[in-house]
Design an enzyme around this catalytic site. Structure first.
Site, PDB file in Angstrom:
ATOM      1  N   TYR A 251     -12.518  -2.433  -3.775  1.00 18.60           N
ATOM      2  CA  TYR A 251     -12.928  -2.562  -2.448  1.00 18.60           C
ATOM      3  C   TYR A 251     -14.500  -2.577  -2.371  1.00 18.60           C
ATOM      4  CZ  TYR A 251      -8.374  -2.280   0.081  1.00 18.60           C
ATOM      5  OH  TYR A 251      -6.764  -2.555   0.431  1.00 18.60           O
TER       6      TYR A 251
ATOM      7  N   HIS B 234      -1.954  -5.384   1.448  1.00 18.20           N
ATOM      8  CA  HIS B 234      -3.338  -6.068   1.120  1.00 18.20           C
ATOM      9  C   HIS B 234      -2.988  -7.466   0.540  1.00 18.20           C
ATOM     10  CE1 HIS B 234      -7.281  -7.207  -0.616  1.00 18.20           C
ATOM     11  NE2 HIS B 234      -6.514  -7.607  -1.759  1.00 18.20           N
TER      12      HIS B 234
ATOM     13  N   ASN C 280      -2.227   0.137   6.985  1.00 21.87           N
ATOM     14  CA  ASN C 280      -1.868  -1.135   7.307  1.00 21.87           C
ATOM     15  C   ASN C 280      -0.988  -1.962   6.344  1.00 21.87           C
ATOM     16  OD1 ASN C 280      -3.757  -1.901   5.791  1.00 21.87           O
ATOM     17  ND2 ASN C 280      -4.913  -3.407   7.115  1.00 21.87           N
TER      18      ASN C 280
ATOM     19  N   LYS D 197       0.851  -1.355   0.104  1.00 19.74           N
ATOM     20  CA  LYS D 197       0.046   0.090  -0.043  1.00 19.74           C
ATOM     21  C   LYS D 197       0.719   1.171  -0.049  1.00 19.74           C
ATOM     22  CE  LYS D 197      -4.082  -2.282   2.124  1.00 19.74           C
ATOM     23  NZ  LYS D 197      -4.820  -2.332   3.329  1.00 19.74           N
TER      24      LYS D 197
ATOM     25  N   GLU E 158      -9.575 -10.236  -8.102  1.00 18.54           N
ATOM     26  CA  GLU E 158      -8.662  -9.248  -7.835  1.00 18.54           C
ATOM     27  C   GLU E 158      -7.471  -8.733  -8.837  1.00 18.54           C
ATOM     28  OE1 GLU E 158      -7.578  -9.279  -3.752  1.00 18.54           O
ATOM     29  OE2 GLU E 158      -9.457  -8.743  -3.051  1.00 18.54           O
TER      30      GLU E 158
HETATM   31  P1  IDP Z   1      -7.756  -7.055   5.067  1.00 22.57           P
HETATM   32  O1  IDP Z   1      -7.105  -6.126   4.416  1.00 22.57           O
HETATM   33  O2  IDP Z   1      -6.891  -7.701   6.255  1.00 22.57           O
HETATM   34  O3  IDP Z   1      -8.443  -8.243   4.298  1.00 22.57           O
HETATM   35  P2  IDP Z   1     -10.574  -6.080   5.239  1.00 22.57           P
HETATM   36  O4  IDP Z   1     -11.773  -6.110   6.272  1.00 22.57           O
HETATM   37  O5  IDP Z   1     -10.750  -6.499   4.218  1.00 22.57           O
HETATM   38  O6  IDP Z   1      -9.076  -6.165   5.766  1.00 22.57           O
HETATM   39  O7  IDP Z   1     -10.453  -4.177   5.179  1.00 22.57           O
HETATM   40  C1  IDP Z   1      -9.807  -3.756   4.148  1.00 22.57           C
HETATM   41  C2  IDP Z   1      -8.839  -2.747   4.352  1.00 22.57           C
HETATM   42  O8  IDP Z   1      -9.849  -1.701   4.882  1.00 22.57           O
HETATM   43  C3  IDP Z   1      -7.948  -2.964   5.501  1.00 22.57           C
HETATM   44  O9  IDP Z   1      -6.728  -3.649   5.241  1.00 22.57           O
HETATM   45  C4  IDP Z   1      -7.798  -1.665   6.088  1.00 22.57           C
HETATM   46  O10 IDP Z   1      -6.699  -0.876   5.122  1.00 22.57           O
HETATM   47  C5  IDP Z   1      -9.137  -0.751   6.012  1.00 22.57           C
HETATM   48  N1  IDP Z   1      -9.935  -1.064   7.032  1.00 22.57           N
HETATM   49  C6  IDP Z   1     -10.732  -2.032   7.498  1.00 22.57           C
HETATM   50  N2  IDP Z   1     -11.386  -1.975   8.709  1.00 22.57           N
HETATM   51  C7  IDP Z   1     -11.082  -0.607   8.982  1.00 22.57           C
HETATM   52  C8  IDP Z   1     -11.219   0.136  10.234  1.00 22.57           C
HETATM   53  O11 IDP Z   1     -11.908  -0.249  11.246  1.00 22.57           O
HETATM   54  N3  IDP Z   1     -10.911   1.357  10.363  1.00 22.57           N
HETATM   55  C9  IDP Z   1     -10.009   1.843   9.117  1.00 22.57           C
HETATM   56  N4  IDP Z   1      -9.618   1.195   8.010  1.00 22.57           N
HETATM   57  C10 IDP Z   1     -10.109  -0.160   8.216  1.00 22.57           C
HETATM   58 MG    MG Z   2     -10.167  -7.928   2.592  1.00 24.78          MG
END
Ligand code: IDP
Ligand code: MG
Length: 149
Positions: free
Chosen positions: A49, A115, A112, A9, A126
């Site tokens: 997304y 992805h 974070n 990212k 994807e």
């Molecule tokens: P993942 O990336 O571990 O699969 P997902 O639940 O699919 O997690 O969420 C996609 C992305 O959305 C996360 O990697 C993060 O960047 C963002 N995200 C998910 N939940 C939150 C939140 O509660 N606050 C802010 N960003 C979030």
């Molecule tokens: Mg995800």
């Protein structure tokens, strides 16, 4: 062999972490079959997304993922989707174990690092969003006989 879509990212690209992150997947034994540095168009980010549309973090997620270049990649290996998710760690870096990418490099869920597809079906979808079929490289590695039984 299973394929998965991984994407370093914008925060990790900015912080100069691409090399270290790619190295982890290489050393594990996964095979890199496609890689592209790109700024994701907003519409593409919304497609990628789509499952999160309507959630409270959706707008900031789209802004974050389009805020600079990402390193889009396809990796291949036995059970690649789950193996890569294990290497990445949990979505929230504060809950990710040390030794995982998010556990070692991240501080908050909204920024974070990386992805990774969450299932083989998501991976197929994807990969199709970010790569044309002809951009995936098919090749043999002589070392694979020392990686797999
Ligand atoms: P993942 O990336 O571990 O699969 P997902 O639940 O699919 O997690 O969420 C996609 C992305 O959305 C996360 O990697 C993060 O960047 C963002 N995200 C998910 N939940 C939150 C939140 O509660 N606050 C802010 N960003 C979030
Ligand atoms: Mg995800």
């Amino acid at each position: 062999m299973e394929q998965t879509y991984l994407m370093i990212k914008p925060d990790a690209v900015q912080r100069g972490l691409c090399g270290e992150i790619v190295t982890r997947f290489e050393k594990k034994g996964l095979k890199l079959i496609a890689m592209k540095l790109m700024v994701i168009p907003k519409e593409t980010a919304e497609t990628h997304y789509g499952e999160h549309k309507g959630k409270k973090f959706y707008d900031s997620l789209i802004a974050y993922i389009t805020s600079g270049p990402v390193l889009a990649m396809v990796w291949e290996g036995d059970n690649a989707v789950q193996v890569c998710r294990n290497i990445m760690g949990k979505t929230n870096p504060q809950e990710s174990a040390p030794g995982t990418i998010r556990g070692d490099y991240g501080m908050v869920t909204g920024v974070n690092i990386i992805h990774g597809s969450d299932s083989p079906e998501s991976a197929k979808r994807e990969i199709g969003i970010f790569f044309k079929p002809e951009e995936l490289c098919s090749y043999d590695r002589t070392l694979d006989k020392w990686t797999y039984e």
